[in-house]
Design an enzyme around this catalytic site. Structure first.
Site, PDB file in Angstrom:
ATOM      1  N   TYR A   1     -35.230  37.244 -36.203  1.00 61.42           N
ATOM      2  CA  TYR A   1     -33.913  36.600 -36.214  1.00 61.42           C
ATOM      3  C   TYR A   1     -33.337  36.558 -37.628  1.00 61.42           C
ATOM      4  CZ  TYR A   1     -30.458  33.123 -34.563  1.00 61.42           C
ATOM      5  OH  TYR A   1     -29.321  32.447 -34.201  1.00 61.42           O
TER       6      TYR A   1
ATOM      7  N   SER B   1     -41.351  37.592 -33.309  1.00 61.12           N
ATOM      8  CA  SER B   1     -40.361  36.544 -33.163  1.00 61.12           C
ATOM      9  C   SER B   1     -39.192  37.056 -32.321  1.00 61.12           C
ATOM     10  CB  SER B   1     -39.920  36.039 -34.540  1.00 61.12           C
ATOM     11  OG  SER B   1     -39.176  34.850 -34.420  1.00 61.12           O
ATOM     12  N   GLN B   2     -37.961  37.106 -32.870  1.00 61.25           N
ATOM     13  CA  GLN B   2     -36.879  37.697 -32.090  1.00 61.25           C
ATOM     14  C   GLN B   2     -37.244  39.124 -31.688  1.00 61.25           C
ATOM     15  OE1 GLN B   2     -32.231  37.905 -32.858  1.00 61.25           O
ATOM     16  NE2 GLN B   2     -33.284  39.486 -34.057  1.00 61.25           N
TER      17      GLN B   2
ATOM     18  N   ASP C   1     -47.262  26.695 -33.669  1.00 65.41           N
ATOM     19  CA  ASP C   1     -45.930  27.270 -33.824  1.00 65.41           C
ATOM     20  C   ASP C   1     -44.883  26.351 -33.201  1.00 65.41           C
ATOM     21  OD1 ASP C   1     -43.644  28.801 -33.933  1.00 65.41           O
ATOM     22  OD2 ASP C   1     -44.593  30.629 -33.175  1.00 65.41           O
TER      23      ASP C   1
ATOM     24  N   HIS D   1     -45.444  29.660 -37.170  1.00 63.26           N
ATOM     25  CA  HIS D   1     -44.715  30.832 -36.679  1.00 63.26           C
ATOM     26  C   HIS D   1     -45.113  32.127 -37.392  1.00 63.26           C
ATOM     27  CE1 HIS D   1     -41.754  32.708 -34.227  1.00 63.26           C
ATOM     28  NE2 HIS D   1     -40.966  33.040 -35.224  1.00 63.26           N
TER      29      HIS D   1
END
Length: 322
Positions: free
Chosen positions: A92, A187-188, A273, A303
């Protein structure tokens, strides 16, 4: 932050409360059909990077709406035959970065395609170069609520479509082997990977790390970290619209793409996370349809997940597939 989510035995059984819309498959088949009405027009321009072990190409292809999307294709220098292909999606706020970055996968002897994420590339890393020419309804700053008024308008409809087209563009290069294509990201990028795993039927493997964009009903009420918090802040202002927002998000929830996943998968999660809580990752993992699936746990990590340790795990794991 100590463990805050469900106990591990409950994580292994957790299922999302998100319900796939009845027209989920029709929505996505129609979306991709519209995109494919535009010529893919994948162009690969060599870049002089000064690197001696990797050849880099500046890529442009037509994504959602025929809009130009950028990427990098990195190949082991002097490659002469079709290579296993790794298509990577980024986190992201990030973009494709600079051509000399991210050399791991080309260093393993594979072709490596990195997709730029439209409208992003200004929060970290080496930046990006893909605009998002589509407007939307009023949204909280960020990307999570852009076009959230309707599935047809939502930002991630464009991004997930770009991602499918990125696979097609990477496969169109003569030095890539379309039959040995892997999708991965963190992640994203992990969330996009899950979506691509549900939309592209013939991948040989997927590896979503600490994936975002999964189990929206739980994520939006469990964590107050961004980016999920953007949705809560939007609803804090737009009172009474929770049901409409969750309906839009149900078309983009990783758990529904996971239920359509047809390739072996390696997931990962950090049990501390708070950005992408482990229960949301397990919701996608537990829904993943292919029986060959594994999830790596990083007990004391947030994360960042497994970081370089998990990169090494992916390199080992992918030897069996591509």
């Amino acid at each position: 932050m100590a463990l805050f989510d469900l106990p591990l035995d409950e994580l292994r059984e957790h299922r999302s409360e998100s319900v796939a819309p009845d027209d989920f498959d029709d929505f996505w088949s129609g979306t991709l059909q519209e995109a494919r009405e535009h010529d893919l027009d994948a162009r690969f321009e060599p870049v002089d990077t000064g690197l001696s072990t990797v050849d880099v190409y500046d890529v442009t292809f037509a994504g959602f709406g025929g809009h130009p999307v950028k990427g990098w294709l990195r190949l082991p220098a002097g490659s002469s035959g079709p290579l296993p292909l790794v298509v990577e999606f980024v986190g992201y706020g990030g973009g494709r970065g600079l051509p000399h970055e991210n050399l791991l996968w080309a260093s393993t002897g594979r072709a490596h395609f990195t997709m730029d994420t439209r409208g992003q590339g200004s929060a970290w890393g080496g930046g990006g170069g893909t605009a998002d020419p589509v407007g939307g309804a009023p949204a909280y700053p960020g990307f999570m609520t852009r076009g959230i008024d309707a599935p047809e308008n939502y930002y991630y409809r464009r991004v997930f479509t770009d991602a499918v087209r990125a696979v097609e563009a990477a496969r169109s290069h003569p030095l890539t082997d379309a039959t040995r294509t892997v999708a991965l990201g963190s992640s994203q990028g992990g969330g996009i990977t899950v979506a691509v795993g549900g939309l592209v039927p013939d991948l040989v493997a997927v590896a979503p790390d600490v994936p975002f964009l999964c189990d929206f009903p739980r994520a939006t009420t469990l964590t107050d970290r961004h980016p999920y918090r953007e949705i809560g802040l939007f609803l804090k202002t737009h009172r009474g619209r929770s049901a409409d927002v969750q309906r839009t998000l149900s078309y983009f929830d990783g758990v529904h793409f996971a239920a359509r996943g047809r390739a072996p998968a390696l997931f990962s999660t950090g049990l501390e996370d708070q950005t992408c809580p482990p229960s949301t990752v397990f919701a996608a993992f537990n829904s993943w349809a292919h029986e060959d699936k594994t999830i790596e746990l990083y007990d004391y990590n947030d994360h960042e997940g497994g970081g370089p340790y998990h990169e090494a795990a992916k390199v080992r794991w992918l030897r069996s597939y591509a």
